[in-house]
Design a protein around this motif. Structure first.
Motif, PDB file in Angstrom:
ATOM      1  N   ASP A  90       9.944   4.385   5.924  1.00  0.00           N
ATOM      2  CA  ASP A  90       8.849   5.274   5.825  1.00  0.00           C
ATOM      3  C   ASP A  90       8.547   5.757   7.428  1.00  0.00           C
ATOM      4  O   ASP A  90       7.591   6.424   7.438  1.00  0.00           O
ATOM      5  N   MET A 147       7.058  -0.642   2.962  1.00  0.00           N
ATOM      6  CA  MET A 147       6.646   0.860   2.399  1.00  0.00           C
ATOM      7  C   MET A 147       5.976   1.020   1.648  1.00  0.00           C
ATOM      8  O   MET A 147       5.275   0.070   0.688  1.00  0.00           O
ATOM      9  N   PRO A 148       5.233   2.404   1.688  1.00  0.00           N
ATOM     10  CA  PRO A 148       4.383   2.691   0.504  1.00  0.00           C
ATOM     11  C   PRO A 148       4.746   2.722  -0.664  1.00  0.00           C
ATOM     12  O   PRO A 148       5.796   3.097  -0.818  1.00  0.00           O
ATOM     13  N   HIS A 149       3.765   2.452  -1.633  1.00  0.00           N
ATOM     14  CA  HIS A 149       4.052   2.742  -3.044  1.00  0.00           C
ATOM     15  C   HIS A 149       4.928   1.529  -3.644  1.00  0.00           C
ATOM     16  O   HIS A 149       4.639   1.109  -4.768  1.00  0.00           O
ATOM     17  N   ASN A 192       9.456   6.212   0.987  1.00  0.00           N
ATOM     18  CA  ASN A 192       8.861   5.494   0.235  1.00  0.00           C
ATOM     19  C   ASN A 192       9.665   4.715  -0.841  1.00  0.00           C
ATOM     20  O   ASN A 192      10.558   5.382  -1.444  1.00  0.00           O
TER      21      ASN A 192
END
Length: 201
Positions: free
Chosen positions: A9, A57-59, A35
């Protein structure tokens, strides 16, 4: 050629990893993702041999990405590249089917060698972490205790946690109490901090 997908990310780190690997004559970077969810979709579309992924990381985290690939019986092998030098993260990574675990401050040639090793069916674990894994404390938390403690660490009340994961407030209290007891903490805030520091959340 070994097909590699990179999930990271931080744009600068992602670019640097891709540029480094493109210098290797036997490695082909077939995609990059910012992500975990995007990385999973790219894995399904491009069928890489190796996925290099960060943990946070996002998500979708790198560990969740590894678990999702394992659940799909994907032949793709996962290598974690992270700053988290904690035995708890390594334990969870190995449980998710990860084949490699490297630290971001490792020399660049170590990364290419690790990709080749894992592609050939081996494992590649940062030596300092492998040593800590054997001597370190095992993760005492159950999946539910970890889930409840993570939400408590975000500042959610017992009622909010219960609603989020479809449990009664009493059950949430029991899970929190168990986690606090196992970690020998004074309260939920201290339990969350201890678990985070150990890499168990």
């Amino acid at each position: 050629m070994i097909k590699v997908l990179i999930a990271e990310d931080q744009a600068l780190v992602l670019g640097a990893l891709a540029a480094l690997l493109k210098l290797e004559p036997d490695l082909d970077v077939v995609g990059t993702a910012g992500n975990g969810r995007a990385a999973l979709a790219l894995c399904q579309a491009r069928a890489p041999d190796i996925v290099l992924t960060d943990i946070e990381m996002p998500h979708m985290t790198g560990l969740e990405l590894a678990a999702a690939l394992a659940e799909e019986h994907s032949p793709c092998k996962v290598i974690i590249v992270t700053t988290f030098a904690r035995a708890g993260y390594l334990q969870r990574a190995l449980a998710a089917g990860v084949r490699g675990y490297l630290l971001k401050d490792a020399p660049s040639d170590t990364l290419a060698d690790a990709i080749r090793c894992v592609h050939a069916g081996g494992r590649s674990i940062a030596p300092e972490l492998a040593l800590e894994l054997w001597s370190g404390r095992k993760d005492p938390l159950s999946d539910r205790e970890r889930q409840v403690l993570r939400l408590a660490g975000e500042g959610r009340s017992g009622a909010e946690i219960a609603k989020a994961i479809h449990l009664s407030e009493g059950t949430v209290r029991n899970y929190l109490s168990e986690a606090i007891s196992k970690l020998q903490a004074g309260n939920r805030v201290e339990a969350y901090r201890l678990a985070r520091e150990a890499g168990w959340l």
